[in-house]
Design a protein around this motif. Structure first.
Motif, PDB file in Angstrom:
ATOM      1  N   SER A 164     -37.415 -26.842 -42.252  1.00  0.00           N
ATOM      2  CA  SER A 164     -37.625 -27.966 -43.162  1.00  0.00           C
ATOM      3  C   SER A 164     -36.339 -28.337 -43.883  1.00  0.00           C
ATOM      4  N   GLY A 165     -35.253 -27.681 -43.543  1.00  0.00           N
ATOM      5  CA  GLY A 165     -33.975 -27.919 -44.212  1.00  0.00           C
ATOM      6  C   GLY A 165     -33.355 -29.244 -43.811  1.00  0.00           C
ATOM      7  N   ALA A 166     -32.151 -29.458 -44.312  1.00  0.00           N
ATOM      8  CA  ALA A 166     -31.448 -30.728 -44.105  1.00  0.00           C
ATOM      9  C   ALA A 166     -31.308 -31.057 -42.626  1.00  0.00           C
ATOM     10  N   VAL A 167     -31.061 -30.024 -41.816  1.00  0.00           N
ATOM     11  CA  VAL A 167     -30.858 -30.197 -40.379  1.00  0.00           C
ATOM     12  C   VAL A 167     -32.171 -29.989 -39.626  1.00  0.00           C
ATOM     13  N   GLY A 168     -32.876 -28.903 -39.978  1.00  0.00           N
ATOM     14  CA  GLY A 168     -34.065 -28.522 -39.215  1.00  0.00           C
ATOM     15  C   GLY A 168     -35.136 -29.599 -39.161  1.00  0.00           C
ATOM     16  N   GLN A 169     -35.373 -30.281 -40.280  1.00  0.00           N
ATOM     17  CA  GLN A 169     -36.436 -31.300 -40.277  1.00  0.00           C
ATOM     18  C   GLN A 169     -36.141 -32.390 -39.261  1.00  0.00           C
ATOM     19  N   LEU A 170     -34.846 -32.641 -39.012  1.00  0.00           N
ATOM     20  CA  LEU A 170     -34.472 -33.678 -38.041  1.00  0.00           C
ATOM     21  C   LEU A 170     -34.541 -33.152 -36.613  1.00  0.00           C
ATOM     22  N   VAL A 171     -34.127 -31.900 -36.410  1.00  0.00           N
ATOM     23  CA  VAL A 171     -34.199 -31.330 -35.057  1.00  0.00           C
ATOM     24  C   VAL A 171     -35.635 -31.406 -34.548  1.00  0.00           C
ATOM     25  N   LEU A 195     -43.753 -29.211 -42.496  1.00  0.00           N
ATOM     26  CA  LEU A 195     -43.411 -29.188 -41.070  1.00  0.00           C
ATOM     27  C   LEU A 195     -44.535 -29.780 -40.241  1.00  0.00           C
ATOM     28  N   LYS A 196     -45.764 -29.350 -40.566  1.00  0.00           N
ATOM     29  CA  LYS A 196     -46.900 -29.786 -39.744  1.00  0.00           C
ATOM     30  C   LYS A 196     -47.354 -31.194 -40.090  1.00  0.00           C
ATOM     31  N   ASN A 197     -47.352 -31.531 -41.402  1.00  0.00           N
ATOM     32  CA  ASN A 197     -47.986 -32.777 -41.818  1.00  0.00           C
ATOM     33  C   ASN A 197     -47.022 -33.940 -41.994  1.00  0.00           C
ATOM     34  N   LYS A 198     -45.758 -33.629 -42.177  1.00  0.00           N
ATOM     35  CA  LYS A 198     -44.810 -34.723 -42.436  1.00  0.00           C
ATOM     36  C   LYS A 198     -43.817 -34.894 -41.280  1.00  0.00           C
ATOM     37  N   VAL A 311     -36.858 -35.836 -46.000  1.00  0.00           N
ATOM     38  CA  VAL A 311     -37.230 -35.351 -47.321  1.00  0.00           C
ATOM     39  C   VAL A 311     -35.987 -34.802 -48.018  1.00  0.00           C
ATOM     40  N   GLU A 312     -35.752 -35.318 -49.221  1.00  0.00           N
ATOM     41  CA  GLU A 312     -34.612 -34.872 -50.012  1.00  0.00           C
ATOM     42  C   GLU A 312     -35.099 -34.143 -51.261  1.00  0.00           C
ATOM     43  N   ASP A 313     -34.316 -33.221 -51.710  1.00  0.00           N
ATOM     44  CA  ASP A 313     -34.567 -32.519 -52.972  1.00  0.00           C
ATOM     45  C   ASP A 313     -33.419 -32.926 -53.889  1.00  0.00           C
ATOM     46  N   ILE A 314     -33.735 -33.771 -54.879  1.00  0.00           N
ATOM     47  CA  ILE A 314     -32.691 -34.421 -55.671  1.00  0.00           C
ATOM     48  C   ILE A 314     -32.462 -33.691 -56.992  1.00  0.00           C
ATOM     49  N   ALA A 315     -31.237 -33.272 -57.229  1.00  0.00           N
ATOM     50  CA  ALA A 315     -30.865 -32.735 -58.546  1.00  0.00           C
ATOM     51  C   ALA A 315     -30.025 -33.788 -59.245  1.00  0.00           C
TER      52      ALA A 315
END
Lengths: 344, 344
Positions: A164-171, A195-198, A311-315
């Motif tokens: 679900s990370g920056a790279v993995g979600q795209l792979v 991972l499953k739903n989005k 999906v981004e996690d914004i600080a």
């Protein structure tokens, strides 16, 4: 010439083991918002969005032998990739108001060599922060690692760690679009649900709840794995090697589980590289930027049609930088960790 | 139909850990020297030269999951590659008197499926035993692994482990002929001398006398290694990973140091695959036999001109088989270990 305040995130000293927020400090320095006379290769930028990336951990080490040109120095601002707005340019390739992405420092304003700018941003109908992620280094990393290094074929079985990370979600999304069966692992229930739903992974599991990773992989891949997109290393890699199919491929993007260990975990099942004729190949995204235009052509329509999501996690704010960066190594972030310095 | 005595080397039981001579027995069985009526895919052969190869260790294990089709059974003759003379053929592709090489059993006479024969032997001006070595599986393994998997370029730095073995001695010579700088490691002074004085390695060292393999490799490769031809695995691989150059390649032929360990050594430096964009690729020679004719064209002239040499370690008689095979795993053999069953 008037100076302005320039908040920075500095590294206190070289880091051993897991990095902590207290390894960094927020300081106020000053900067003159003017290109020095006669500099034709410098660009003055305002830093908008900064990217928090696992490779940055390596730059915090005390250099041994030949240091990376990016390696950090104690009491100096750390550096990384970001989305920048040009305030003034000594280099004729850029002009005031240009939006670009490339390497900068973790501070409000930076005077950087033009060579650190990777690309001008041409498409602004998508969120600008995407150029730290899906349209930046992580996106190209996913694309090049999966398609160029992984050589995927329709119908193949793909496993992605740190999925679900920056790279993995795209792979995972690229693999599904390519007609593959895709399973991902992550470290929380929330991420597994994403991972499953989005992201459309066929299956996903929480590796922390699997006492026997080998058994878990056998359950999800009864016929074995064709492509393992490697982000974590260590025990996961060892279990994967037992479950690869003949002629499998392992693009090695990173090994985040190992970066903070002073003694790395040993991988014991490498003989399976021979038994199964596996190609395991490390790569860095910098070798693939010649494909960036092709990548944008591929991915922008999918983004606009909602067929690829991100999906981004914004600080918000440089003050949050140390926590955001450190959080990567305990998996605090959900999706791509972005740090907002300024929105415009 | 008269039966004749047929001496065999049988496996007593599945093996754990290091194999011992006493894991095998020499027994007298009998065989009818006649193809059964109507068998058009069987060939009756006299076994002349048998090849002792590290991969045979794996066939002695109790099968777990899907067994290799070659896996040995307790109380049956072990099997491997050899040079065979056809006594009678049910298959129309072969006839009495043909010399061939392929898979057979460790016994005097064998009735084998024609599919186990890999190639007819066309060139007999070189020693017949060479078809267990330089002109057989090890030769093709060296050739395919170095040229096809290793993608060598003139002037590159090549490191070979188990460098005086059946495969290693050829990799070094092929690399020199290709214009590379080549260093080999082996486990005795005698082998190191062979590497330097007979096989033309630029440098060679005894790994048993190097307390710090990393330091040894830095000494011989101050600029790093482009190609590591991997035969041993374990600690050597770990030290090599620290010394690879950018875009290096590691053809993985075997990992003999690990085959007898019930707990494999852990390899801890795999993150260097990423840092240096290394391609590490397992392969098996069986995927490359389509290149055999091309390989013979390449290597036969060199053999005839004395530009490629081949050292064999010859054991005489099936009785010597268990010791010859077991000796591979403690490095007793100097050069290619051959077992002579009959010379004609």
């Amino acid at each position: 010439m008037a100076q302005v305040k320039n908040k920075q995130v500095i590294l206190k000293d070289y880091v051993t083991g897991f990095p902590k927020e207290s390894d960094m400090n927020i300081v106020d320095s000053t900067i003159t918002l003017k290109i020095p006379e006669g500099s034709n290769d410098l660009v003055l930028v305002k830093n908008l969005y900064l990217s928090c990336d696992p490779y940055m951990r390596g730059l915090m080490n005390k250099p041994q032998g030949t240091a990376s040109p990016l390696a950090y120095s104690p009491q100096s601002a750390i550096a990384g990739c970001g989305v920048l707005k040009v305030l003034e340019s000594g280099h004729k390739g850029y002009k005031e108001g240009d939006l670009v992405w490339g390497f900068t420092k973790w501070e409000e304003y930076s005077l950087i060599p033009a060579a650190q700018i990777l690309f001008k941003i041409e498409h602004t109908d998508v969120p600008l922060s995407y150029y730290t992620g899906i349209l930046g280094m992580p996106g190209m990393t996913a694309y090049a690692g999966f398609f160029e290094v992984g050589s995927p074929k329709k119908g193949e079985n793909v496993f992605v760690s740190a999925a679900s990370g920056a790279v993995g979600q795209l792979v995972g999304q690229f693999a599904k679009l390519h007609g593959c069966y895709v399973v991902g692992s992550a470290g929380t229930k929330e991420k597994v649900d994403l991972l499953k739903n989005k992201f459309g992974y066929d299956e996903a599991f929480n590796y922390k709840e699997e006492p026997d990773l080998n058994a878990a992989l056998k359950r999800y891949f009864p016929e074995g794995i064709d492509i393992y997109y490697e982000n974590v290393g260590g025990k996961t890699l060892d279990a994967v090697l037992l479950n690869m199919k003949l002629n499998g491929r392992i693009p090695v993007c990173g090994m985040i589980s190992q970066y903070n260990l002073t003694q790395h975990e040993g991988v014991t099942n490498l003989a399976h590289l021979v038994y199964k004729r596996i190609r395991m190949q490390g790569f860095v995204v910098g070798d693939f930027y010649h494909l960036y235009a092709k990548f944008l052509e591929y991915v922008l329509p999918y983004i606009r049609e909602g067929k690829v999501v991100y999906v981004e996690d914004i600080a918000e704010g440089l003050e949050k930088g140390p926590a955001a960066l450190v959080g990567l190594f305990s998996g605090q972030n959900v999706g791509k960790q972005v740090l907002v310095v300024a929105r415009e």
